[in-house]
Motif scaffolding. Sequence first.
Motif, PDB file in Angstrom:
ATOM      1  N   UNK A 156       0.835  -1.206   0.000  1.00  0.00           N
ATOM      2  CA  UNK A 156       0.000   0.000   0.000  1.00  0.00           C
ATOM      3  C   UNK A 156       0.864   1.248   0.000  1.00  0.00           C
ATOM      4  N   UNK A 157       1.989   1.200   0.718  1.00  0.00           N
ATOM      5  CA  UNK A 157       2.853   2.380   0.771  1.00  0.00           C
ATOM      6  C   UNK A 157       3.419   2.710  -0.603  1.00  0.00           C
ATOM      7  N   UNK A 158       3.955   1.703  -1.285  1.00  0.00           N
ATOM      8  CA  UNK A 158       4.559   1.960  -2.587  1.00  0.00           C
ATOM      9  C   UNK A 158       3.510   2.459  -3.574  1.00  0.00           C
ATOM     10  N   UNK A 159       2.335   1.891  -3.516  1.00  0.00           N
ATOM     11  CA  UNK A 159       1.258   2.357  -4.397  1.00  0.00           C
ATOM     12  C   UNK A 159       0.903   3.805  -4.084  1.00  0.00           C
ATOM     13  N   UNK A 160       0.911   4.136  -2.793  1.00  0.00           N
ATOM     14  CA  UNK A 160       0.542   5.496  -2.394  1.00  0.00           C
ATOM     15  C   UNK A 160       1.593   6.508  -2.832  1.00  0.00           C
ATOM     16  N   UNK A 161       2.894   6.183  -2.634  1.00  0.00           N
ATOM     17  CA  UNK A 161       3.907   7.167  -3.019  1.00  0.00           C
ATOM     18  C   UNK A 161       3.993   7.296  -4.532  1.00  0.00           C
ATOM     19  N   UNK A 162       3.748   6.200  -5.232  1.00  0.00           N
ATOM     20  CA  UNK A 162       3.732   6.326  -6.685  1.00  0.00           C
ATOM     21  C   UNK A 162       2.574   7.233  -7.063  1.00  0.00           C
ATOM     22  N   UNK A 163       1.364   6.873  -6.645  1.00  0.00           N
ATOM     23  CA  UNK A 163       0.202   7.727  -6.806  1.00  0.00           C
ATOM     24  C   UNK A 163       0.048   8.286  -8.207  1.00  0.00           C
ATOM     25  N   UNK A 164       0.696   7.676  -9.158  1.00  0.00           N
ATOM     26  CA  UNK A 164       0.787   8.213 -10.507  1.00  0.00           C
ATOM     27  C   UNK A 164       0.624   7.096 -11.527  1.00  0.00           C
ATOM     28  N   UNK A 165       0.246   7.471 -12.713  1.00  0.00           N
ATOM     29  CA  UNK A 165       0.348   6.552 -13.834  1.00  0.00           C
ATOM     30  C   UNK A 165       1.746   6.689 -14.425  1.00  0.00           C
TER      31      UNK A 165
END
Length: 351
Positions: A225-234
């Motif tokens: 979840x953290x990595x997905x959140x920091x990416x937060x981008x396409x």
Amino acid sequence: MMLRAEIALTRGTFDLAVEFEVPAGTVLAILGPNGSGKSSLLGSLSGLFRPQRATIRLGDRDLHGLPPHDRSVGLLSQDPLLFPHLSVVDNVAFSPRSKGASRGKSRRIARRWLTEVDAAEFADRKPRQLSGGQAQRVAVARALAGEPDLLLLDEPLAALDVDSAPAIRGLLRRVLSNNDNRATVLVTHDPLDALALADRVLVLAEGRAVERGPTREVLAAPRTAFTARIAGLNLIPGIAVAEGLQTEERLVAGLLADDTALGEPAVAVFAPSAVAVYPAEDGHPGSPRNTIATVVTTIEPHGPVIRLRTEAGLSADLTPAAVADLRLEPGTPVRLSIKATTVTVHPASGQ
């Protein structure tokens, strides 16, 4: 020199246990939420912390137990930490001088590095006469003037404004790529820093490594979840071209960041909120140059909006009303449209 580290450290109630390698000439980015162990890891490498158990080998040397000044480690943090009473050239000369070089030789080394980071014109100024971006250029020169075998970058762009950060990111990319012998560890919270500077990523959570691998693979397909959140981008990987980004499947029209080089690996970055969603039967909607046919895979709440994920690997944020009006559900064919002005193409380390 190759860095091999296996660190076990306890600070109060916090335990860090991690192992990793950084081949010579490469950059490892350390990501993680506050309290995940990033500072403890850097402190162990620099010698500021003393792990209970550690193997930290830099080439054929064992760093564990050595004092910081004997480790051949350079440190660059978000605060330049320049000596206010010294001129710029003497700030940069401090490192070679502390290693025994004469004053004249240290100053020659300092001026060479100031030229390398495009800061030679500031040589005789005092730190108070520099802007934030200028001071960070000087700090880069000082970190490298001692010719460290290991370079530690601790959020080096975090304190810079939006105008200075891209220039310093490009500078770091250039100086890091010009050395095949030095290992570099970068701690950052910004996925663009990792994409532009790091060959590989290590994600920490509660003192443990939870994800690791090539930078683009980890950030494009996060597993926590953290990595997905920091990416937060396409994120779309490809090669930078004048019009934007070229992939095997398509041209993604976008705006090139200042430090993006044509023909080099790059990533097109855009927010899910920049993606418009239309029914598949609408054909080519509106004026956006980027239109992608795909199928909805998941629909999930994301704060005040609904996040759509698709088979194309792209996400879109819509209002609940829009989802209802379009009758969207997993399996629904759709067309995604992204205006070129919302897409930025950033350099990415080749993997």
